[in-house]
Design a protein around this motif. Structure first.
Motif, PDB file in Angstrom:
ATOM      1  N   ALA A  31      -1.183   4.218   2.968  1.00 46.12           N
ATOM      2  CA  ALA A  31      -0.327   4.872   1.989  1.00 46.12           C
ATOM      3  C   ALA A  31      -0.235   6.364   2.275  1.00 46.12           C
ATOM      4  O   ALA A  31      -1.213   6.992   2.664  1.00 46.12           O
ATOM      5  N   TYR A  32       0.939   6.923   2.093  1.00 44.19           N
ATOM      6  CA  TYR A  32       1.120   8.365   2.307  1.00 44.19           C
ATOM      7  C   TYR A  32       1.954   8.928   1.159  1.00 44.19           C
ATOM      8  O   TYR A  32       2.458   8.187   0.319  1.00 44.19           O
ATOM      9  N   ASP A  33       2.085  10.231   1.161  1.00 47.45           N
ATOM     10  CA  ASP A  33       2.733  10.919   0.056  1.00 47.45           C
ATOM     11  C   ASP A  33       4.256  10.828   0.182  1.00 47.45           C
ATOM     12  O   ASP A  33       4.891  11.683   0.771  1.00 47.45           O
ATOM     13  N   ARG A  34       4.822   9.764  -0.381  1.00 42.58           N
ATOM     14  CA  ARG A  34       6.256   9.560  -0.262  1.00 42.58           C
ATOM     15  C   ARG A  34       7.030  10.660  -0.984  1.00 42.58           C
ATOM     16  O   ARG A  34       8.116  11.060  -0.575  1.00 42.58           O
ATOM     17  N   HIS A  83       0.853  -1.188   0.000  1.00 38.55           N
ATOM     18  CA  HIS A  83       0.000   0.000   0.000  1.00 38.55           C
ATOM     19  C   HIS A  83       0.890   1.241   0.000  1.00 38.55           C
ATOM     20  O   HIS A  83       0.978   1.990   0.962  1.00 38.55           O
ATOM     21  N   GLY A  84       1.621   1.404  -1.116  1.00 40.42           N
ATOM     22  CA  GLY A  84       2.379   2.629  -1.329  1.00 40.42           C
ATOM     23  C   GLY A  84       1.538   3.525  -2.211  1.00 40.42           C
ATOM     24  O   GLY A  84       0.331   3.331  -2.376  1.00 40.42           O
ATOM     25  N   MET A  85       2.176   4.490  -2.820  1.00 38.79           N
ATOM     26  CA  MET A  85       1.423   5.473  -3.600  1.00 38.79           C
ATOM     27  C   MET A  85       0.735   4.818  -4.795  1.00 38.79           C
ATOM     28  O   MET A  85      -0.402   5.138  -5.130  1.00 38.79           O
ATOM     29  N   VAL A  86       1.429   3.895  -5.427  1.00 39.45           N
ATOM     30  CA  VAL A  86       0.866   3.306  -6.632  1.00 39.45           C
ATOM     31  C   VAL A  86      -0.197   2.249  -6.299  1.00 39.45           C
ATOM     32  O   VAL A  86      -1.265   2.205  -6.914  1.00 39.45           O
ATOM     33  N   GLY A  87       0.084   1.425  -5.276  1.00 39.05           N
ATOM     34  CA  GLY A  87      -0.922   0.457  -4.851  1.00 39.05           C
ATOM     35  C   GLY A  87      -2.221   1.170  -4.496  1.00 39.05           C
ATOM     36  O   GLY A  87      -3.326   0.739  -4.853  1.00 39.05           O
TER      37      GLY A  87
END
Ligand code: SRM
Ligand SMILES: Cc1cc2nc3c(=O)[nH]c(=O)nc-3n(C[C@H](O)[C@H](O)[C@H](O)COP(=O)(O)OP(=O)(O)OC[C@H]3O[C@@H](n4cnc5c(N)ncnc54)[C@H](O)[C@@H]3O)c2cc1C
Ligand code: SF4
Ligand code: FES
Lengths: 835, 114
Positions: A42-45, A10-14
Motif C-alpha cells: 500500500a502507498y499514499d494514493r 492492500h490500498g490505503m484503507v486495507g
C-alpha cells in the motif's frame, strides 16, 4: 485460539485495517493474510500526484506497509482475490491459491470510470489511479505532446496538473458547466477556472466527449467533443469519476447499493456476519465515500468489531479543503444550498481572486455550509459552526478582511464544536486540557490532545484558546531557556559569555534547539562575535545562515548580492548576467531593488561567489535576520522634484548598517521628496527629504500586517539623522523579542512611540552614548561574510553536496523550463483533511 | 512478511569531517542519500536525507538539538523535528523517516544500508 482474517486489497484503507488491528490486538488473537492486486505494498494514493516530482515510488511509501517484522501478518502482492466462497469461508486468488478465513474484509477500493465513448481503449488512453498509470502516462508524453483530460473534478485537475508538469499542452473537458462541480458552486467554479487558465491549461466546460479518434499510427490522434469541435491530441486521461469495485461481493451474492458499493451496516458489516467492507468499495446508507478520512474511520471500526467491540461509523461529512494547482478550495456542509429555503451570502472579488459563499437558514441565523475559493483561511473556524447559530452577521463573515479570521473569535464557538478537524478535537477537550490538564502552551496541547498536529491550520485557534483561558504566554524563549531574547542579550553582554555552550550550561538546560540556537547566534553576532561560521557558531545557524544563501523549496539556494541603494553599473549588471548564464540560474528582480539568482546547489555557491566577489560584489544578507536593503529613488540628481540626494544617503546608510544582525530583518528606504517614490514609510526606518533636511520615520513594514512608519523627528541634518538611526537600531537589537519587527516592538513598548522618542532622542535612560559606541564597533568590525568563506578552506569544505562524493550532483534536484529559464520541477500536494 | 535482507556497511567519511551537532549528506550505493549527524557526545546517526514534508533532500542541513529529551534534527524547510534514533517525526507521529545504522570504526564513519 488464533483466528484468520483475510483482507482483500492492500490500498490505503486495507492497510489501515491491518495496522489498527495489530495495534489493538495485544494477545495476537488474529493472524492476518493480506491479498493484494497491486505488485507493491500500500502507498499514499492521496499524494499520488507528487510522484511526478522525481518519479520515486519510495516517496509514497506508507510507514510499516511491508509488515517486515510482524510474524502475524502475511502480505501477498500481485495476486488478487478472484472468488469468495461464503459457505466454505474461503477465497481463491487468480493464481489459484485458496485461503480460509474466519473474517473477510473487502477493501478493494474503486476503479476510475471510463465513459464508453468510441476509441476509449486506443493506445494513448489512460486513467489516473496507480503508480503504474502515471508511469504509463509519462512514457506516452513526448516533448510537444498535447493531452486531453476528460473530467474537471478534483482528480481531473490533479491529472491535468501532472500533465502540465510533464510539459504537455493540456486541455480539460468537463461535462458540468463548471470545474469541480461536486465541491464548488458556479461562482467559485468561475474563479477556479480563471486561476487554472492562468497556469496555461485550456478549459472546456459544459461539453461532453464524443469520441477518441485514432491517428494514422493507430494511437490517439484527436478528441471530438459534443459541440462539434475537435482537439488534436497525443494522449487522453480519463478522470470522470470512480466506481466501487464491488464485483467480488456481487458474485458472492452480497447486496450492492443502487449506485454501486458493497452494502454494509454502521459496523461496516455486510449481511454475512463474517464479511466486512471498508473504504471506497463500501456503501453505507446509500453513500460511497471517495475520501480517505472516512475510509480510515471505517478501518478503525472494523478493528474494534473484530476484537468484540461495538464501535460504529457515524457517517462523515464531505467537507474538504485542498490546494489545487496552487489555489485554495474549501467546501463544507450544505455547499449547494439544497436545504429548504436556504439563503446564500456571497462575496466575490475577482481582483484579489477570492470567492466566499455562506449558506444560511432562511432567518440568516444558522450556518448550513459554504464554499471558499482563493482564500480558504476561514475554513477552520466556519466548518465547526455548521448547524449552529452564527456568531455575527453573515455578510460580515465573508467580507474581505473580516474573513472568519478577524470577525469571529474562537470564543464564539460552542463547546462541542470541533476546533481541530484533523483529529476531531472539540473546543471543550482543548479547554479542559488547558484548565484541567495544565497545558500552558501550544506544544503541550498538541502532546495532550493531538490537536494541531495534522494540517496545522487550527494552531492560531489553540493560541487564542490559551489566551481566552487566561494562560499568560510565557516569555521563555523555548524549553531550553526561561529567558526572553532581550534578557539573554543582557546576560551575554554583561557577563561576557560568548559561546552557546557556556550560555546554556549556566543559564539554560539541555542541548538547545532550532529556536534558541539561531537566536543566540544572532545575539553573539550583534555583540561582535566574528564570522558567523567561526567555531561553534557554525552549528547554531539555520540553513540560510549556514550556507549564506536562502533555501528554496527543492533544496537549492538563491543568491542575492548587495546592490546598495539599488544603484548598479553596467559592468556589474553584465557580471551578474554572465554568472547566471554560466551556472544556469533563474534571475528575477526582487521587490527590494536587487537581483535574485535562484537554483544554485550547495556546491555551486562558493564558485558563484568567487566570481561575484572578484567583480566587487558582497553578501546582500537576504538570508539573514539582518539589514536587507536601503531602497532609494533617483532624487535630486535626476528628478525634477527632488530636494535632496536620496541615492547618496541610501548608499551611505546601507554601507553603514550592512551586516547588522537583528531580532528580525531590517529594511529601509530614502525618498528624495514628499512624493515618496521609494516607499520609505513602509520600512523599519524610512527617510524622506525636506527642503530643510530629512524626516525620519520608524516602525513601518509591508508583509502580513502592513504598517506605515511614524514620524520620529523632522528636518534634521544628515549627521543628526545617522546618530538617531544608530541609537534606534541598537536599542532595537538589544531589546526586541525574537522575530519581532520594529513595528510590533514599538507597539509592545510601554508608552509606545513617545517612550521610544524619550529614550533615543532625549536620552531619558542615559544609554545613548553606549548605543552609539556599540554601533561604531559594528561599523568598524564589518567584513563581507562571503569573502570570509572564500578565504578559509575549512569553511569552504562544508559547501559540498555529499561528504563522500563532493562533486556528485544531488539527483533529487531537477529543473524544467518556464519562459526561457530553469525553474524547479515541483507539484502542489493536496492537503489531506482527515476527519 | 519476513524476509532476509543483505546489508552492507559503506564507509563514508572520517569522524573528524563531521562538525559536532551538525549534519552532512552522504551518498550510499544505489544512490540512496543519507543525512549524517554527529551529536555532542560524539555519536553518529544516519537518517534518510529526504524531508517527507517538502520532498527536498535537506535533512542534513537542519539544526540539531533536543526536544523533551529526545535528540532531534529540525527540517530546514517547514521545521518539523525528527528523532535522530527512531526517525519519528515529533510533530506528526504518523510520519517518520528511515533510520540507517551508523557506526565509527577506526575513526571512519560507516553507514549500513540494505
Ligand atoms: C526575493 C523576494 C521576492 C521577490 O522576488 O521580489 C522575497 C522573498 C522572500 N521573502 Fe520577502 N522577499 C522580497 C521582498 C519582500 C518585501 C518588499 C521589500 O523588501 O521592499 C516585503 C514587504 C516589506 C517588508 O518586509 O516589510 C517582504 C515581506 C516578507 C515577509 C513578511 C515580513 C513581515 O514582517 O510580515 C516574510 C516572512 C518573514 O520574514 O518572516 C518574507 C520572507 C521571504 C522569504 C525569505 C521566505 C523564505 O523564508 O523562504 C523569501 C525567500 C527569499 C529568497 O531570496 O530566497 N518576506 N518581502 C524579495 C527579496 C528582496 C531583497 O532583495 O532582499
Ligand atoms: C490522484 C488522487 C488524489 C486523491 N486525493 C485525495 C485527497 O486529497 N483527499 C482524500 O481524502 N482522498 C483523496 N483521494 C482518494 C483516496 O486515495 C481514496 O479514498 C483511498 O485511497 C481509498 O482507499 P481504499 O483502500 O478504499 O482504496 P484503494 O486505495 O484504491 O485500494 C484498493 C486496493 O485494492 C486492490 N484490489 C482491488 N480488487 C482486488 C482484489 N480482487 N483482490 C485484491 N486486491 C484488490 C486494488 O488494486 C488497490 O490496491 C485521491 C485519489 C487519487 C487517485
Ligand atoms: S520621491 Fe521625489 S525625488 Fe524621488 S523620484 Fe519621486 S518625485 Fe522624484
Ligand atoms: S485542523 Fe488541527 S491540525 Fe488540521
Amino acid at each position: 485460539m488464533t483466528r484468520t482474517l483475510v483482507v482483500a486489497g492492500h490500498g490505503m484503507v486495507g492497510h489501515r485495517v491491518v495496522q489498527a488491528l495489530r495495534e489493538r490486538d495485544r494477545t495476537g488473537s488474529w493472524r492476518i493474510v493480506v491479498l493484494a492486486e497491486e505488485s507493491r505494498p500500500a502507498y499514499d494514493r492521496v499524494a499520488l500526484s507528487s510522484y511526478v516530482d522525481g518519479w520515486r515510488a519510495d516517496d509514497l511509501t506508507l510507514p510499516g506497509a511491508e509488515f517486515a517484522d510482524d510474524e502475524l501478518v502475511e502480505l501477498r502482492l500481485g495476486d488478487p482475490v478472484r472468488r469468495v466462497d461464503r459457505a466454505a469461508r474461503t477465497v481463491v486468488t487468480s493464481a489459484g491459491v485458496e485461503h480460509r478465513y474466519d473474517a473477510l474484509v473487502l477493501a478493494t477500493g474503486s476503479r476510475p470510470f471510463v465513459p464508453p465513448v468510441p476509441g476509449h481503449d486506443l493506445p494513448g488512453c489512460h486513467v489516473y489511479r496507480t503508480i503504474e498509470d502515471l508511469d504509463g502516462i509519462r512514457a506516452d508524453t513526448g516533448s510537444s505532446a498535447v493531452g486531453v483530460v476528460v473530467g474537471g473534478g478534483l482528480l481531473g485537475l490533479e491529472a491535468a496538473n501532472a500533465l502540465r508538469l510533464l510539459g504537455v499542452d493540456t486541455h480539460v473537458v468537463e461535462l458540468a458547466p463548471r470545474l469541480m462541480p461536486l465541491q464548488v458552486d458556479e461562482g467559485g467554479g468561475a474563479l477556479l477556472r480563471r486561476q487554472v487558465e492562468r497556469l496555461g491549461l485550456t478549459v472546456h466546460c459544459g461539453v461532453s466527449t464524443k469520441e477518441v479518434v485514432a491517428g494514422p499510427d493507430g494511437r490517439v490522434g484527436a478528441v471530438r467533443l459534443a459541440d462539434g469541435s475537435t482537439l488534436d491530441a497525443d494522449l487522453v486521461v480519463f478522470s470522470a469519476g470512480i466506481r466501487p469495485r464491488d464485483d467480488l461481493a456481487a458474485a458472492a451474492g452480497l447486496a450492492i447499493g443502487e449506485r454501486g458499493g458493497v452494502v454494509v451496516d454502521d459496523g461496516c458489516r455486510t449481511a454475512d456476519p463474517h464479511v466486512y467492507a471498508v473504504g471506497e468499495c463500501a456503501c453505507l446508507d446509500g453513500r460511497v465515500y471517495g475520501l480517505v478520512g472516512p475510509g480510515y474511520a471505517m478501518a478503525e471500526v472494523v478493528a474494534d468489531r473484530l476484537l468484540g467491540g461495538a464501535a460504529t461509523f457515524p457517517g462523515a461529512d464531505l467537507s474538504t479543503k485542498l490546494k489545487l494547482l496552487g489555489v485554495d478550495v474549501a467546501s463544507f456542509g450544505d455547499a449547494h444550498a439544497v436545504t429548504d429555503r436556504a439563503l446564500e451570502v456571497v462575496h466575490n472579488d475577482p481582483i484579489s481572486g477570492s470567492y466566499k459563499k455562506l449558506v444560511v437558514s432562511d432567518d440568516a441565523r444558522t450556518l448550513l455550509g459554504g464554499v471558499l475559493v482563493g482564500d480558504a483561511s476561514g475554513y477552520a473556524l466556519l466548518r465547526p459552526l455548521v448547524g449552529r447559530p452564527l456568531p455575527a452577521d453573515p455578510g460580515a463573515l465573508v467580507a474581505p478582511s473580516g474573513g472568519a479570521g478577524v470577525g469571529v473569535g474562537v470564543g464564539a464557538l460552542p463547546d462541542d464544536a470541533q476546533v481541530c478537524s484533523c483529529h476531531a478535537v472539540t473546543k471543550a477537550t482543548i479547554a479542559d486540557a488547558i484548565t484541567g490538564g495544565g497545558c500552558a502552551d501550544v506544544a503541550a496541547i498538541k502532546g495532550c490532545t493531538k490537536a494541531g498536529t495534522g494540517c496545522g491550520s487550527c494552531v492560531p485557534m489553540l493560541r487564542q484558546l490559551l489566551a481566552d483561558c487566561g494562560v499568560e504566554q510565557s516569555s521563555a524563549l523555548c524549553e531550553h531557556f526561561d529567558h526572553s531574547r532581550a534578557e539573554l542579550f543582557e546576560i551575554a553582554r554583561s557577563t561576557g559569555i560568548r559561546t552557546f555552550s557556556q550560555l546554556i550550561e549556566r543559564h539554560g538546560r539541555g542541548r538547545g534547539c532550532d529556536i534558541c540556537k539561531p537566536t543566540v547566534a544572532s545575539v553573539l553576532a550583534s555583540l561582535g562575535g566574528g564570522h558567523v561560521l567561526d567555531g561553534e557558531q557554525a552549528a547554531l545557524q539555520d540553513t540560510n545562515d549556514h550556507f549564506l544563501a536562502n533555501i528554496q523549496r527543492n533544496g537549492t539556494y538563491s543568491v542575492v548580492p548587495r546592490i546598495p541603494g539599488g544603484e548598479i553599473t553596467a559592468e556589474k549588471l553584465i557580471v551578474i548576467g554572465e554568472v547566471a548564464k554560466d551556472f544556469g540560474l533563474y534571475t528575477k528582480i526582487t521587490g527590494a531593488q536587487r537581483i535574485d539568482l535562484l537554483g544554485a546547489t550547495v556546491d555551486q555557491l562558493p564558485k558563484i561567489w568567487r566570481r561575484l566577489v572578484d567583480a566587487g560584489f558582497e553578501s546582500g544578507h537576504a538570508y539573514g535576520k539582518a539589514l536587507r536593503t536601503v531602497k532609494s529613488c533617483v532624487g535630486t540628481t535626476w528628478c525634477r522634484y527632488g530636494v535632496q540626494d536620496s541615492v547618496s544617503l541610501a548608499i551611505e546608510l546601507e554601507l553603514r548598517y550592512r551586516g547588522l544582525r537583528a531580532p528580525h530583518k531590517l529594511k529601509s528606504a530614502v525618498s528624495g521628496c514628499a512624493r515618496e517614490c521609494a516607499e520609505a514609510r513602509g520600512k523599519d526606518f524610512g527617510i524622506i527629504a525636506t527642503e530643510q533636511g530629512w524626516n525620519l520615520y520608524v516602525g513601518g513594514n509591508g508583509g502580513f500586517t502592513p504598517r506605515h512608519a511614524e514620524l520620529l523627528v523632522s528636518d534634521v541634518d544628515a549627521a543628526e539623522l545617522i546618530r538617531l538611526i544608530d541609537r534606534f537600531l541598537m536599542f532595537y537589537v538589544r531589546t526586541a523579542d525574537r522575530l519581532q519587527r520594529t513595528a510590533t516592538w514599538i507597539e509592545a513598548m510601554d508608552g509606545g512611540l513617545d517612550h521610544l522618542r524619550a529614550v533615543i532622542v532625549d536620552d531619558s535612560l542615559g544609554i545613548c552614548a553606549e548605543l552609539e559606541s556599540a554601533m561604531a564597533r559594528h561599523v568598524a568590525g564589518y567584513a563581507d561574510e562571503w569573502r570570509g568563506v572564500l578565504d578559509d578552506p575549512d569553511k569552504l569544505a562544508r559547501f559540498s553536496s555529499f561528504v563522500n562524493a563532493p562533486g556528485t550532483p544531488d539527483a533529487t534536484i531537477s529543473f524544467r523550463e518556464e519562459r526561457g529559464q530553469r525553474v524547479p520541477v515541483s507539484l502542489g500536494i493536496p492537503e489531506v483533511v482527515r476527519q | 512478511m519476513t524476509a532476509i535482507q543483505e546489508r552492507v556497511w559503506t564507509p563514508v567519511c572520517r569522524h573528524a569531517d563531521l562538525l559536532p551537532e551538525r549534519g552532512a549528506a552522504a551518498l550510499l550505493p544505489l544512490g540512496v542519500q543519507v543525512a549524517l549527524f554527529r551529536t555532542h557526545d560524539g555519536q553518529v546517526h544516519a537518517l534518510a536525507n529526504v524531508d517527507p514534508f517538502s520532498g527536498a533532500a535537506v535533512l542534513s542541513r537542519g539544526i540539531v538539538g533536543d526536544r523533551a529529551g529526545r535528540q532531534v534534527v529540525v527540517s530546514p524547510i517547514y521545521k518539523q523535528a525528527f528523532d535522530l534514533r527512531s526517525g519519528e517525526c515529533l510533530d506528526d507521529p504518523a510520519v517518520s523517516v528511515e533510520v540507517y545504522p551508523a557506526r565509527v570504526v577506526d575513526d571512519v564513519v560507516q553507514v549500513c544500508s540494505p
